[in-house]
Design a protein around this motif. Structure first.
Motif, PDB file in Angstrom:
ATOM      1  N   LEU A   1      -3.963   2.977  15.041  1.00  0.00           N
ATOM      2  CA  LEU A   1      -4.689   4.182  14.626  1.00  0.00           C
ATOM      3  C   LEU A   1      -3.963   4.888  13.486  1.00  0.00           C
ATOM      4  O   LEU A   1      -4.576   5.327  12.507  1.00  0.00           O
ATOM      5  N   PHE A   2      -2.640   4.993  13.588  1.00  0.00           N
ATOM      6  CA  PHE A   2      -1.857   5.616  12.525  1.00  0.00           C
ATOM      7  C   PHE A   2      -1.984   4.819  11.228  1.00  0.00           C
ATOM      8  O   PHE A   2      -2.130   5.395  10.143  1.00  0.00           O
ATOM      9  N   ALA A   3      -1.942   3.493  11.336  1.00  0.00           N
ATOM     10  CA  ALA A   3      -2.049   2.651  10.140  1.00  0.00           C
ATOM     11  C   ALA A   3      -3.390   2.847   9.451  1.00  0.00           C
ATOM     12  O   ALA A   3      -3.461   3.019   8.228  1.00  0.00           O
ATOM     13  N   ARG A   4      -4.463   2.844  10.234  1.00  0.00           N
ATOM     14  CA  ARG A   4      -5.790   3.025   9.655  1.00  0.00           C
ATOM     15  C   ARG A   4      -5.958   4.424   9.057  1.00  0.00           C
ATOM     16  O   ARG A   4      -6.608   4.598   8.018  1.00  0.00           O
ATOM     17  N   THR A   5      -5.381   5.411   9.710  1.00  0.00           N
ATOM     18  CA  THR A   5      -5.483   6.778   9.200  1.00  0.00           C
ATOM     19  C   THR A   5      -4.774   6.922   7.865  1.00  0.00           C
ATOM     20  O   THR A   5      -5.276   7.574   6.943  1.00  0.00           O
ATOM     21  N   ILE A   6      -3.601   6.312   7.739  1.00  0.00           N
ATOM     22  CA  ILE A   6      -2.881   6.334   6.466  1.00  0.00           C
ATOM     23  C   ILE A   6      -3.739   5.720   5.367  1.00  0.00           C
ATOM     24  O   ILE A   6      -3.849   6.249   4.263  1.00  0.00           O
ATOM     25  N   HIS A   7      -4.377   4.588   5.678  1.00  0.00           N
ATOM     26  CA  HIS A   7      -5.245   3.930   4.691  1.00  0.00           C
ATOM     27  C   HIS A   7      -6.444   4.810   4.338  1.00  0.00           C
ATOM     28  O   HIS A   7      -6.772   4.990   3.151  1.00  0.00           O
ATOM     29  N   GLN A   8      -7.099   5.377   5.351  1.00  0.00           N
ATOM     30  CA  GLN A   8      -8.316   6.154   5.125  1.00  0.00           C
ATOM     31  C   GLN A   8      -8.061   7.450   4.367  1.00  0.00           C
ATOM     32  O   GLN A   8      -8.965   7.985   3.726  1.00  0.00           O
ATOM     33  N   GLN A   9      -6.829   7.943   4.423  1.00  0.00           N
ATOM     34  CA  GLN A   9      -6.492   9.170   3.715  1.00  0.00           C
ATOM     35  C   GLN A   9      -5.798   8.902   2.384  1.00  0.00           C
ATOM     36  O   GLN A   9      -5.378   9.832   1.705  1.00  0.00           O
ATOM     37  N   SER A  10      -5.699   7.632   2.006  1.00  0.00           N
ATOM     38  CA  SER A  10      -4.980   7.262   0.790  1.00  0.00           C
ATOM     39  C   SER A  10      -5.930   7.043  -0.378  1.00  0.00           C
ATOM     40  O   SER A  10      -7.159   7.039  -0.220  1.00  0.00           O
ATOM     41  N   GLY A  11      -5.358   6.822  -1.555  1.00  0.00           N
ATOM     42  CA  GLY A  11      -6.158   6.532  -2.732  1.00  0.00           C
ATOM     43  C   GLY A  11      -6.782   5.160  -2.701  1.00  0.00           C
ATOM     44  O   GLY A  11      -7.600   4.816  -3.558  1.00  0.00           O
ATOM     45  N   ARG A  12      -6.397   4.336  -1.701  1.00  0.00           N
ATOM     46  CA  ARG A  12      -6.947   2.985  -1.565  1.00  0.00           C
ATOM     47  C   ARG A  12      -8.051   2.913  -0.504  1.00  0.00           C
ATOM     48  O   ARG A  12      -8.443   1.830  -0.084  1.00  0.00           O
ATOM     49  N   LYS A  13      -8.555   4.057  -0.066  1.00  0.00           N
ATOM     50  CA  LYS A  13      -9.494   4.090   1.052  1.00  0.00           C
ATOM     51  C   LYS A  13     -10.767   3.296   0.787  1.00  0.00           C
ATOM     52  O   LYS A  13     -11.419   2.841   1.734  1.00  0.00           O
ATOM     53  N   ASP A  14     -11.137   3.122  -0.489  1.00  0.00           N
ATOM     54  CA  ASP A  14     -12.337   2.360  -0.813  1.00  0.00           C
ATOM     55  C   ASP A  14     -12.045   0.875  -0.994  1.00  0.00           C
ATOM     56  O   ASP A  14     -12.954   0.087  -1.246  1.00  0.00           O
ATOM     57  N   GLN A  15     -10.771   0.495  -0.868  1.00  0.00           N
ATOM     58  CA  GLN A  15     -10.361  -0.905  -0.942  1.00  0.00           C
ATOM     59  C   GLN A  15     -10.268  -1.480   0.470  1.00  0.00           C
ATOM     60  O   GLN A  15     -10.287  -0.753   1.459  1.00  0.00           O
ATOM     61  N   PRO A  16     -10.157  -2.808   0.606  1.00  0.00           N
ATOM     62  CA  PRO A  16     -10.122  -3.420   1.942  1.00  0.00           C
ATOM     63  C   PRO A  16      -8.915  -2.998   2.773  1.00  0.00           C
ATOM     64  O   PRO A  16      -7.837  -2.710   2.244  1.00  0.00           O
ATOM     65  N   PHE A  17      -9.130  -2.936   4.090  1.00  0.00           N
ATOM     66  CA  PHE A  17      -8.043  -2.769   5.059  1.00  0.00           C
ATOM     67  C   PHE A  17      -8.025  -4.048   5.892  1.00  0.00           C
ATOM     68  O   PHE A  17      -8.967  -4.325   6.634  1.00  0.00           O
ATOM     69  N   VAL A  18      -6.963  -4.823   5.753  1.00  0.00           N
ATOM     70  CA  VAL A  18      -6.871  -6.122   6.427  1.00  0.00           C
ATOM     71  C   VAL A  18      -5.733  -6.085   7.438  1.00  0.00           C
ATOM     72  O   VAL A  18      -4.590  -5.819   7.076  1.00  0.00           O
ATOM     73  N   SER A  19      -6.059  -6.329   8.711  1.00  0.00           N
ATOM     74  CA  SER A  19      -5.062  -6.325   9.779  1.00  0.00           C
ATOM     75  C   SER A  19      -4.793  -7.757  10.248  1.00  0.00           C
ATOM     76  O   SER A  19      -5.725  -8.478  10.604  1.00  0.00           O
ATOM     77  N   ILE A  20      -3.525  -8.151  10.235  1.00  0.00           N
ATOM     78  CA  ILE A  20      -3.131  -9.502  10.624  1.00  0.00           C
ATOM     79  C   ILE A  20      -2.211  -9.437  11.834  1.00  0.00           C
ATOM     80  O   ILE A  20      -1.107  -8.907  11.742  1.00  0.00           O
TER      81      ILE A  20
END
Length: 316
Positions: A115-134
């Motif tokens: 959840l923390f990882a996704r929140t960092i992404h969603q609040q970042s300048g890259r939020k419109d770019q892919p979020f890939v979890s491995i």
């Protein structure tokens, strides 16, 4: 010098495989593409149906979506934090979202690292770019290079989450270090890593690469077990109860004092994940009841809490 090549879809995979075989490091790969322009020829498909972009040395080809087919943007997930340590962790996450630096998140299973990882992404300048979890435990030891190269292609300039980095053996760590060093240092992508193990201890024991740890950790966020942040329990229960009620079409519920006391006394070995599962079970059992009581909780929680309370009274 500009290199121009007309390619068909069937040629793209062949080119990728050739590059992976002939180029020994990501830096060579990046250098090759710095001055390359690729034109894609797609027989049978109207170019008006395609969205083709080439920027920052990245070629992106996608099919145009009709406006009505585009799903509504999801609201960022909320981090519930009332405990002092949780507020600190949330504050660090919010600050790191404004940077492109790597983040290492440490905590037991179920504490909310994803959840923390996704929140960092969603609040970042890259939020419109892919979020890939491995999940690192699912990476094939004998195909690490190919899998990680594929991940870099998928993530583009977005965020890559390496979940459970402690699951990689030392050889896989070295391979990963070679592949991600240049993209991370040059900030082609954002890297977030999670671990449930003390990686510094692993380094001391020779089980983890100190060089890789240096790449992964520009910032460190620690999430304490739920048992050590009791102040988060009531707001977490309230948040997920309201969320589940909305999604299931149930009326909002009230929580009795005895239920809250029992929830705060339970040790939560499965952390927040167990708490969410418990709330779901509680609501499914209660159905149309307006107020929920301790007797509505799963049996194992009531038994363990009662036994623990009795032992404390006896001074055990």
């Amino acid at each position: 010098m500009i290199f121009t090549q007309n390619m068909k879809i069937s040629d793209i995979k062949s080119l990728q495989n050739q590059l992976l075989k002939e180029l020994d490091s990501p830096s060579q790969w990046i250098h090759l593409f710095e001055n390359m322009k690729i034109e894609i020829d797609l027989p049978g498909i109207d170019e008006k149906e395609l969205n083709i972009q080439f920027s920052e040395n990245t070629l992106k080809i996608s099919k145009q979506e009709k406006v009505e087919d585009i799903p509504p943007q999801q609201e960022p997930k909320s981090i519930v934090a009332e405990d002092a340590s949780s507020k600190v962790a949330r504050g660090v996450a919010e600050r790191m979202a404004k940077t492109d630096d790597p983040v290492l998140i440490y905590g037991e299973n179920g504490t909310g690292k994803g959840l923390f990882a996704r929140t960092i992404h969603q609040q970042s300048g890259r939020k419109d770019q892919p979020f890939v979890s491995i999940p690192c435990g699912a990476i094939d030891k004998h195909n690490t290079k190919q899998q990680m190269m594929d991940c870099l292609v998928d993530v583009g300039h977005g965020t890559l989450l390496l979940d459970g980095i402690q699951d990689l053996d030392i050889d896989m760590q070295r391979m990963l270090q070679e592949i991600i060093r240049v993209p991370v240092e040059q900030k082609y992508l954002r890297l977030i890593t999670t671990t449930s193990t003390d990686l510094y201890e692993f380094v001391r024991k020779g089980k983890f690469s100190a060089e890789l740890l240096a790449i992964l950790q520009s910032c460190y966020i620690e999430l304490l077990p739920l048992q050590q942040r009791k102040e988060d329990i009531e707001p977490l229960v309230t948040f997920y109860m309201e969320k589940i009620c909305r999604s299931c079409g149930l009326k909002s519920k009230n929580l009795s004092p005895d239920l809250l006391r029992m929830l705060e006394s339970y040790p939560w070995p499965g952390n927040v994940l167990e708490l969410v599962n418990t709330v779901e079970q509680l609501l499914m059992t209660a159905q149309e009841k307006q107020t929920l009581f301790a007797k509505d909780l799963p049996t194992h929680i009531r038994i363990q809490t009662i036994n623990s309370s009795a032992a404390q009274k006896k001074g055990i």
